[in-house]
Structures are given as C-alpha cells and as structure tokens.
Write an enzyme that holds these catalytic residues in place. Structure first.
Site, short mmCIF file in Angstrom:
data_model
loop_
_atom_site.label_atom_id
_atom_site.label_comp_id
_atom_site.label_asym_id
_atom_site.label_seq_id
_atom_site.Cartn_x
_atom_site.Cartn_y
_atom_site.Cartn_z
N ASN A 1 0.90 -0.99 0.18
CA ASN A 1 -0.02 0.12 -0.06
C ASN A 1 1.02 1.24 -0.08
O ASN A 1 1.70 1.37 0.64
CB ASN A 1 -0.91 0.07 1.31
CG ASN A 1 -2.04 1.06 1.13
OD1 ASN A 1 -2.61 1.41 2.33
ND2 ASN A 1 -2.31 1.55 -0.11
N TYR B 1 -8.24 13.51 -0.72
CA TYR B 1 -8.00 12.40 0.37
C TYR B 1 -7.81 13.35 1.63
O TYR B 1 -7.15 14.32 1.45
CB TYR B 1 -7.18 11.49 0.03
CG TYR B 1 -6.63 10.66 1.03
CD1 TYR B 1 -7.13 9.32 1.38
CD2 TYR B 1 -5.56 11.12 2.10
CE1 TYR B 1 -6.88 8.56 2.42
CE2 TYR B 1 -5.27 10.01 3.25
CZ TYR B 1 -5.74 8.92 3.51
OH TYR B 1 -5.07 8.36 4.30
N TYR C 1 -12.35 9.79 1.09
CA TYR C 1 -12.11 9.76 -0.11
C TYR C 1 -13.05 10.47 -1.06
O TYR C 1 -14.23 10.07 -0.79
CB TYR C 1 -11.89 8.44 -0.57
CG TYR C 1 -10.78 7.59 0.04
CD1 TYR C 1 -9.43 7.46 -0.72
CD2 TYR C 1 -10.98 7.01 1.27
CE1 TYR C 1 -8.71 6.57 -0.46
CE2 TYR C 1 -9.84 6.06 1.95
CZ TYR C 1 -8.75 5.82 1.07
OH TYR C 1 -7.89 5.16 1.72
#
Length: 397
Positions: free
Chosen positions: A71, A111, A122
């Site tokens: 990530n 974000y 988001y």
C-alpha cells in the site's frame, strides 16, 4: 591591458552570479515515507513496503511511480491543525489535471482525515482495476455536474494518523472516471453530514494517488487548491428520503430476492445474492471469503433514522453448511460520545450444518451520543461461509 582583463573577469563573474541566481532548483525527490511542506503545499509519501518515487514540481504538482508495493499513498495539498471544522474553514476547491496510468488496484482522489471523530475520507475521481470500496452505496449525490455514489466503511485496528486503531471511512466515488476537472470538496462533506455521517476537525485535504498491491505511474499537471468562501450546499432534492417504517413497523425487511437490500461485506468477506440456499423464497445472501471470525455482513444504522436513545428490534436468519456447528452472533458496533468504538452483543445462537437459526432481539436501545452505528452478523469462531435471509430492522415491540 590589466584594466581590460579585470573588466572581463568582473563581467564573467557577474554573469555567473546572475545565472546561478536564476537557475531552477532541483526538484525534490522522495523514495521513502516522508511528510513536509514546500512552495505553499504540504506533501506526504506514505508506504508500508515496496518501491516508490515521488517528485515534487511547481504549483502543487507532482509525479509518482510505484511497484512491488502493498500500500502506498502520494499526496499533495494542505494540512490543518485539527482546530477547525470545514464550515469554519469555508469552501475547499481543487482544480486538477492528471496523466494517470495505474496497472491494478489504485485510486485517484481528494483525500484526507478529520479528528473528533477520526474519519478517513475519499472523493474518488478515477481508479484502476477495481472500483472502491465495494458493497452497496448509501446514496447517490450530484456534485460538480457528476454523480457520486456514497459509502461508509469501517477499518478495524488499521494504520491511521493516530496509529493503529479502529476508524470509519467516508467515500464519494464518481460513477464515471475523469482525469481533469474541479472538486468542491466541502460540498461532499455537507452531503455526508446530511446522511448522518459527521465530519470532525480537519487534518488534511490533498490531491492523492493511492496504489494497493499494484504498480503504475502518474503525473499531476494541475493542482490548484483554494480555501474559503461560500460552501456550495448539496441539492436537497437529490438527497435520499429518510426511511419510514412500513405497516408492520419494519424499516428494513431484506428478503434478498432482488438484491443485497443494503447489506454489505465486513472485513475481507464478499457478499452476493445466491440461489444456492434460502430460508424463505428462492434466494439468500451468501457470505464468503472470510479470513477472521468477525468478517461477515453488515447493515448501517444511520442516526438520521435510527436515533440514539431510541429502541429497535432486530431479526436475522442464518445458516452454514460447511462444518458440524458454528456459533452465530448478531452484534451492534458504534462509536460513543468519547470517540471509543464499542461492541454490543445482541444475540448468539449455535447453528448445525444445514440448519437455519434466528438471531433476534425484541428491543435494543442505541446508546445516547452514539454514531457510526452498524448491525452485523459474525461467528464466534472459524471462517466458514454462511448465508443470511429474512433480515428485519424495525420498531421495538
């Protein structure tokens, strides 16, 4: 002659000094997690593993590349000090353009985070191979000429701006992708709050590229962020009408004959209507892909309808046909007025292989001050697939 040489040398020195003063500074290049400020914009590269590069360019723009990652987030915008709500700050607008080339799971979005409550949010403008976040939307809203599906999800013991903890995520996801345009971010905030999704004090608003177990690259060529001024409120006519109880006192009666009926996945699980089993009718909701006992299926109890301090009845039929026996649990999760995540067990019943059981209570009172209230079905042990059917949420008896 000496005087002439001196003048030439002096002229060359002055030219060199002038050239040096006008020379463009080298771009800042990041390869590991780092937070900072440059040229009036905040920036952050965050990753947990893998290969990443983020290059900061002028006027809030940047480029990024990622591969072999789990990530990673690349973001550039504005950080705040968590002392003001978005209404105290005023409108937040981002004009953007991007060359976005994801290969796999990725999001391009505005974000950020809030505190009190802790929320990760988001506003997704485009994505890669998978449209986030899955499940069924709470509502569909129109902002800046486009339709966005609104979702609310929960992250349990995951990384946040306050370390590993449990928090909620709010999502507005465009129905059609785009790579340039304008986002009036505060309009999304106002729409979420109208849906019973409270925003806290703002920590950040940033144009962001996120990659998850994927690779890709992007070049942001425009990132004009402006703050202040009047907030464009969402059109009330496009907000969903509040649920009303039917003649039997039911707000929700899910038979799963025509869809998920508002029940979505929890944790790593997947949910889908299936004709492989049914308690009544011909279909039920199949819950598969569980990796932990708390993974299951959930239904949000928006506080605009399900009022803290009021009582409701719940009933869900459940069945598994994978193991000899499983203890099913019906649980309510909520965040209390102190920001703590709480779990109230409503019912627990053992279900033998192939046996439909009922998880129910005639009356459960949502605690005063509770928000982000979620009803969900889980198991006390194991990760066996299961089905639910005939799910009812109604006025307490």
């Amino acid at each position: 002659m000496k005087k002439r040489i001196f003048c030439i040398v002096l002229s060359l020195a002055m030219c060199f000094a002038l050239f040096s003063g006008c020379a463009k500074k080298d771009a800042t290049v990041l390869t590991d997690s780092k937070i900072g400020d440059e040229d009036g914009y905040s920036y952050e590269l965050w990753k947990d593993s893998g290969d990443t590069t983020m290059t900061l360019t002028e006027n809030g723009t940047f480029s990024c590349e990622w591969k072999n990652i789990n990530n990673a987030l690349f973001r550039r915008g504005r950080r705040f000090d968590c002392t003001q709500t978005y209404r105290e700050i005023g409108n937040i607008k981002v004009d953007y353009a991007i060359d976005y080339q994801p290969n796999g799971n990725s999001y391009f979005c505005v974000y950020g985070w809030t505190r009190d409550p802790l929320v990760e949010y988001y506003v997704v403008e485009s994505w890669g191979s998978w449209r986030p976040p899955g499940g069924n939307p709470i509502a569909t809203i129109t902002v800046d000429g486009g339709k966005y599906d609104v979702y609310q999800t929960v992250r349990v013991n995951q990384p946040s701006i306050d370390g590993n903890t449990t928090f909620v995520q709010y999502w507005s996801v465009r129905q059609e992708k785009r790579t340039e345009g304008t986002v009036n971010v505060a309009t999304h905030f106002a729409a979420w709050e109208a849906l019973g999704m409270p925003m806290g004090k703002l920590y950040e608003a940033a144009l962001t590229v996120e990659g998850y177990q994927s690779e890709g690259k992007a070049v942001v060529t425009k990132n004009d962020l402006t703050l202040g001024g009047e907030i464009i409120e969402p059109d009330p006519s496009e907000m969903p009408k509040p649920l009303e109880a039917d003649e039997n006192g039911n707000y929700v009666y899910a038979t799963f004959e025509d869809g998920n009926d508002g029940w979505g996945s929890r944790g790593s699980s997947k949910v889908a209507v299936s004709d492989a089993a049914a308690c009544e009718g011909s279909k039920a909701l199949a819950v598969t892909g569980r990796t932990d006992a708390w993974n299951g299926t959930e239904h949000g109890l928006g506080t605009s309808v399900f009022k803290p301090g009021s009582s409701y009845r719940f009933s869900v039929k459940a069945m598994q046909n994978k193991v000899d026996s499983v203890d099913f649990k019906l649980t309510v999760q909520y965040i209390n007025k102190f920001g703590e995540t709480k779990y109230d067990g409503i019912a627990e019943v053992s279900g033998a292989n192939g046996e439909w059981i009922e998880l129910s209570t005639d009356s459960y009172t949502i605690p005063d001050g509770a928000w982000n209230v979620i009803l969900y079905v889980e198991t006390a042990q194991g990760t066996a697939d299961f089905f639910i059917d005939e799910a009812i949420i109604g006025i307490a008896e």
